[in-house]
Design a protein around this motif. Sequence first.
Motif, short mmCIF file in Angstrom:
data_model
loop_
_atom_site.label_atom_id
_atom_site.label_comp_id
_atom_site.label_asym_id
_atom_site.label_seq_id
_atom_site.Cartn_x
_atom_site.Cartn_y
_atom_site.Cartn_z
N SER A 115 0.83 -1.21 0.00
CA SER A 115 0.00 0.00 0.00
C SER A 115 0.86 1.25 0.00
N PHE A 116 1.93 1.23 0.79
CA PHE A 116 2.83 2.38 0.84
C PHE A 116 3.44 2.66 -0.52
N TYR A 117 3.98 1.61 -1.15
CA TYR A 117 4.64 1.80 -2.45
C TYR A 117 3.65 2.15 -3.55
N ALA A 118 2.43 1.66 -3.45
CA ALA A 118 1.40 2.04 -4.43
C ALA A 118 1.09 3.53 -4.30
N ASP A 119 0.99 4.02 -3.07
CA ASP A 119 0.75 5.44 -2.84
C ASP A 119 1.91 6.30 -3.35
N GLU A 120 3.13 5.75 -3.26
CA GLU A 120 4.31 6.46 -3.75
C GLU A 120 4.45 6.41 -5.26
N GLY A 121 3.66 5.54 -5.90
CA GLY A 121 3.69 5.45 -7.35
C GLY A 121 4.54 4.32 -7.91
N SER A 124 4.94 -2.62 -5.73
CA SER A 124 3.69 -2.90 -5.04
C SER A 124 3.07 -4.20 -5.53
#
Length: 62
Positions: A23-29, A34
Amino acid sequence: MNAIKVKKLAFLKEASDFFKNASFYADEGDLQLSAGLILKVLDQERKALSVGPQVLHLIKTR
């Protein structure tokens, strides 16, 4: 708690940790990282479901 339940909870905890990171890496793009983490989540969930006696181990051969 018995050993089977402990193993199952360990796999689910690992899956939860991977999901938080995904989730963190998806939010970071970083969707590629992710996606890789989500595959690890699914693998850990599969392992959690397969902990314990399996049907094939319960069948005796004649």
